[in-house]
Design a protein around this motif. Structure first.
Motif, PDB file in Angstrom:
ATOM      1  N   SER A  70      21.286   3.661  11.909  1.00  0.00           N
ATOM      2  CA  SER A  70      20.059   4.442  11.868  1.00  0.00           C
ATOM      3  C   SER A  70      20.267   5.649  10.974  1.00  0.00           C
ATOM      4  N   ARG A  71      19.156   6.279  10.642  1.00  0.00           N
ATOM      5  CA  ARG A  71      19.242   7.345   9.654  1.00  0.00           C
ATOM      6  C   ARG A  71      18.223   8.426   9.978  1.00  0.00           C
ATOM      7  N   ASP A  72      18.652   9.644   9.821  1.00  0.00           N
ATOM      8  CA  ASP A  72      17.754  10.789   9.907  1.00  0.00           C
ATOM      9  C   ASP A  72      17.717  11.410   8.517  1.00  0.00           C
ATOM     10  N   SER A  73      16.733  11.026   7.742  1.00  0.00           N
ATOM     11  CA  SER A  73      16.697  11.469   6.355  1.00  0.00           C
ATOM     12  C   SER A  73      16.533  12.973   6.236  1.00  0.00           C
ATOM     13  N   ALA A  74      15.819  13.570   7.183  1.00  0.00           N
ATOM     14  CA  ALA A  74      15.617  15.015   7.135  1.00  0.00           C
ATOM     15  C   ALA A  74      16.948  15.757   7.265  1.00  0.00           C
ATOM     16  N   LYS A  75      17.871  15.150   7.982  1.00  0.00           N
ATOM     17  CA  LYS A  75      19.175  15.773   8.188  1.00  0.00           C
ATOM     18  C   LYS A  75      20.254  15.104   7.349  1.00  0.00           C
ATOM     19  N   SER A  76      19.868  14.141   6.517  1.00  0.00           N
ATOM     20  CA  SER A  76      20.825  13.416   5.678  1.00  0.00           C
ATOM     21  C   SER A  76      21.990  12.896   6.504  1.00  0.00           C
ATOM     22  N   THR A  77      21.637  12.275   7.607  1.00  0.00           N
ATOM     23  CA  THR A  77      22.636  11.769   8.530  1.00  0.00           C
ATOM     24  C   THR A  77      22.439  10.279   8.756  1.00  0.00           C
ATOM     25  N   VAL A  78      23.542   9.563   8.802  1.00  0.00           N
ATOM     26  CA  VAL A  78      23.502   8.155   9.165  1.00  0.00           C
ATOM     27  C   VAL A  78      24.406   7.951  10.371  1.00  0.00           C
ATOM     28  N   SER A  79      23.951   7.122  11.291  1.00  0.00           N
ATOM     29  CA  SER A  79      24.710   6.861  12.505  1.00  0.00           C
ATOM     30  C   SER A  79      24.942   5.361  12.663  1.00  0.00           C
ATOM     31  N   LEU A  80      25.979   5.028  13.392  1.00  0.00           N
ATOM     32  CA  LEU A  80      26.282   3.634  13.698  1.00  0.00           C
ATOM     33  C   LEU A  80      26.574   3.545  15.185  1.00  0.00           C
ATOM     34  N   GLN A  81      25.661   2.961  15.917  1.00  0.00           N
ATOM     35  CA  GLN A  81      25.851   2.722  17.344  1.00  0.00           C
ATOM     36  C   GLN A  81      26.532   1.379  17.508  1.00  0.00           C
TER      37      GLN A  81
END
Length: 120
Positions: A70-81
């Motif tokens: 998943s990605r939070d573009s506003a925070k330029s963050t990508v996560s992997l659950q």
């Protein structure tokens, strides 16, 4: 340039879950894809997951529905659950971004890697 900082690795028992996160800084407006690779010592890096600016995702064949990127573009963050982890998932996980420059070159940036260890 883009700098990447990963977090969230660690030790977990088989069947457990972990979430990895990666924060991008710098020229984040050039990012087109964010994702993850992994590597076991002595073996080539293996594609895990990717998410595009538009939200489209793709996963390595071995994932089999266990992982979610998943990605939070506003925070330029990508996560992997990562769920239902198996000992074979033990590896160093790398955050990767693919950027597009003004002269239409693609440039990849890699994080420093975070160790995930799954015990049996």
């Amino acid at each position: 340039q883009v700098q990447l900082v990963e977090s969230g690795g660690g030790l977990v028992q088989a069947g457990g879950s972990l979430e990895l996160s990666c924060v991008a800084t710098g020229d984040v407006d050039t990012i087109r894809y964010m994702g993850w690779y992994r590597q076991v010592s002595g073996q080539p890096r293996e594609f895990v997951a990717v998410i595009s600016n538009g939200g489209g995702t793709n996963y390595g064949d071995f994932v089999k529905g266990r992982f979610t990127v998943s990605r939070d573009s506003a925070k330029s963050t990508v996560s992997l659950q990562m769920n239902s982890l198996e000992p074979d998932d033990t590896a160093v996980y790398y955050c990767v971004v693919k950027t597009l420059t003004d002269d239409m070159r693609t440039v990849d940036y890699w994080g420093q890697g975070t160790q995930v260890t799954v015990s049996s």
